[in-house]
Design a protein around this motif. Structure first.
Motif, short mmCIF file in Angstrom:
data_model
loop_
_atom_site.label_atom_id
_atom_site.label_comp_id
_atom_site.label_asym_id
_atom_site.label_seq_id
_atom_site.Cartn_x
_atom_site.Cartn_y
_atom_site.Cartn_z
N VAL A 73 52.43 50.21 50.53
CA VAL A 73 51.90 49.05 49.79
C VAL A 73 51.59 49.45 48.34
N GLU A 74 50.96 50.63 48.17
CA GLU A 74 50.63 51.11 46.81
C GLU A 74 51.91 51.28 45.99
N LYS A 75 52.94 51.83 46.62
CA LYS A 75 54.18 52.08 45.87
C LYS A 75 54.88 50.76 45.52
N ILE A 76 54.85 49.79 46.45
CA ILE A 76 55.44 48.48 46.14
C ILE A 76 54.67 47.84 44.99
N ALA A 77 53.31 47.91 45.06
CA ALA A 77 52.48 47.30 44.03
C ALA A 77 52.76 47.94 42.66
N ASP A 78 52.86 49.28 42.64
CA ASP A 78 53.12 49.98 41.36
C ASP A 78 54.50 49.63 40.82
N PHE A 79 55.46 49.43 41.74
CA PHE A 79 56.83 49.10 41.33
C PHE A 79 56.90 47.67 40.79
N MET A 80 56.23 46.76 41.49
CA MET A 80 56.31 45.35 41.11
C MET A 80 55.51 45.07 39.83
N HIS A 81 54.35 45.79 39.71
CA HIS A 81 53.49 45.51 38.56
C HIS A 81 52.80 46.82 38.12
N PRO A 82 53.50 47.61 37.30
CA PRO A 82 52.93 48.93 36.92
C PRO A 82 51.66 48.81 36.07
N ASP A 83 51.50 47.66 35.36
CA ASP A 83 50.31 47.51 34.50
C ASP A 83 49.11 47.03 35.32
N HIS A 85 46.42 44.80 36.85
CA HIS A 85 46.29 43.37 37.17
C HIS A 85 45.26 43.23 38.28
N HIS A 86 44.35 42.26 38.09
CA HIS A 86 43.26 42.08 39.07
C HIS A 86 43.80 41.93 40.49
N LYS A 87 44.90 41.15 40.67
CA LYS A 87 45.42 40.90 42.01
C LYS A 87 46.02 42.16 42.63
N ILE A 88 46.61 43.02 41.79
CA ILE A 88 47.14 44.31 42.30
C ILE A 88 45.98 45.15 42.82
N GLY A 89 44.87 45.11 42.07
CA GLY A 89 43.68 45.85 42.50
C GLY A 89 43.18 45.36 43.85
N VAL A 90 43.15 44.02 44.03
CA VAL A 90 42.68 43.46 45.30
C VAL A 90 43.62 43.87 46.44
N ILE A 91 44.94 43.79 46.19
CA ILE A 91 45.93 44.17 47.21
C ILE A 91 45.73 45.63 47.62
N LYS A 92 45.58 46.51 46.62
CA LYS A 92 45.39 47.93 46.93
C LYS A 92 44.06 48.18 47.65
N ASP A 93 43.02 47.46 47.23
CA ASP A 93 41.71 47.64 47.88
C ASP A 93 41.77 47.23 49.36
N ILE A 94 42.44 46.09 49.63
CA ILE A 94 42.56 45.62 51.02
C ILE A 94 43.33 46.63 51.85
N SER A 95 44.42 47.15 51.27
CA SER A 95 45.24 48.13 51.98
C SER A 95 44.44 49.41 52.27
N ALA A 96 43.66 49.85 51.27
CA ALA A 96 42.82 51.03 51.46
C ALA A 96 41.72 50.73 52.48
N GLY A 97 41.24 49.47 52.49
CA GLY A 97 40.22 49.08 53.45
C GLY A 97 40.71 49.21 54.88
N ALA A 98 41.99 48.91 55.11
CA ALA A 98 42.56 49.05 56.46
C ALA A 98 42.52 50.52 56.91
N VAL A 99 42.83 51.43 55.98
CA VAL A 99 42.76 52.86 56.30
C VAL A 99 41.32 53.25 56.62
N PHE A 100 40.40 52.72 55.81
CA PHE A 100 38.99 53.06 55.96
C PHE A 100 38.48 52.64 57.35
N ILE A 101 38.85 51.41 57.76
CA ILE A 101 38.40 50.92 59.08
C ILE A 101 38.92 51.83 60.19
#
Ligand SMILES: Nc1ncnc2c1ncn2[C@@H]1O[C@H](COP(=O)(O)OP(=O)(O)OP(=O)(O)O)[C@@H](O)[C@H]1O
Length: 119
Positions: A73-83, A85-101
Motif C-alpha cells: 500500500v505504501e509503495k502504491i501510494a508513493d507511486f501514485m502520489h509522491p508529493d 497529500h493529506h489523503k495519502i497520509g490517511v491511507i498510509k496511517d490506516i494501513s499502518a494501523g492494520a499492522v499495529f492491531i
C-alpha cells in the motif's frame, strides 16, 4: 492443463520473488522474521502443544502478511502520489494501523501462551 500448470508455476515464482524482496529490503519484515524465529525457538524450548503451535504459526503469518500488504500500500501510494497529500497520509496511517492491531494481538497471544509457562 499444461498452460494452467505453467501459469501457476510462474505465479508461485513471482510470489517467491515478492517474499524475497520483502525480506531483503524491509527492515520491519526483517525484525518480524527475527521475532518469529525467537518464538519458534521458544515453542520448542517450552514444548508448547499442537494447538499452541497452530495459533502461534497463524499469528506469525498474519502479522507478516499484513506487514507485506502495508508495504505494498505504501509503495502504491508513493507511486501514485509522491508529493505530500493529506489523503495519502490517511491511507498510509490506516494501513499502518492494520499492522499495529495484528501486532498488539500477537503480543497478547504470546503472553497467553508463554506467561503461564514462565511464571
Ligand atoms: N505523501 C505523504 N503525504 C502525507 N503524509 C505522508 C506521506 N508519506 C508519508 N506520510 C505520513 O508519514 C507516515 C509514515 O509514512 P512512511 O511512508 O514513511 O511509512 P513508514 O511506516 O515509515 O514506512 P517504512 O518504515 O516501511 O518505510 C504515514 O503514516 C503518513 O502519516
Amino acid at each position: 492443463m499444461r498452460y494452467f500448470l505453467n501459469s501457476r508455476r510462474k505465479a508461485v515464482g513471482y510470489a517467491c520473488k515478492g517474499a524475497y524482496l520483502l525480506l531483503k529490503t524491509e527492515s520491519s519484515v526483517q525484525i518480524q522474521s527475527l521475532i518469529a524465529l525467537a518464538t519458534v525457538l521458544a515453542g520448542w524450548y517450552f514444548e508448547i502443544s499442537a494447538l499452541e503451535w497452530i495459533v502461534q504459526l497463524l499469528t506469525i503469518s498474519l502479522v507478516m502478511s499484513i506487514e507485506g500488504l502495508n508495504t505494498a500500500v505504501e509503495k502504491i501510494a508513493d507511486f501514485m502520489h509522491p508529493d505530500y497529500h493529506h489523503k495519502i497520509g490517511v491511507i498510509k496511517d490506516i494501513s499502518a494501523g492494520a499492522v499495529f492491531i495484528s501486532a498488539i494481538m500477537a503480543i497478547v497471544i504470546g503472553c497467553i501462551i508463554y506467561l503461564p509457562k514462565i511464571f
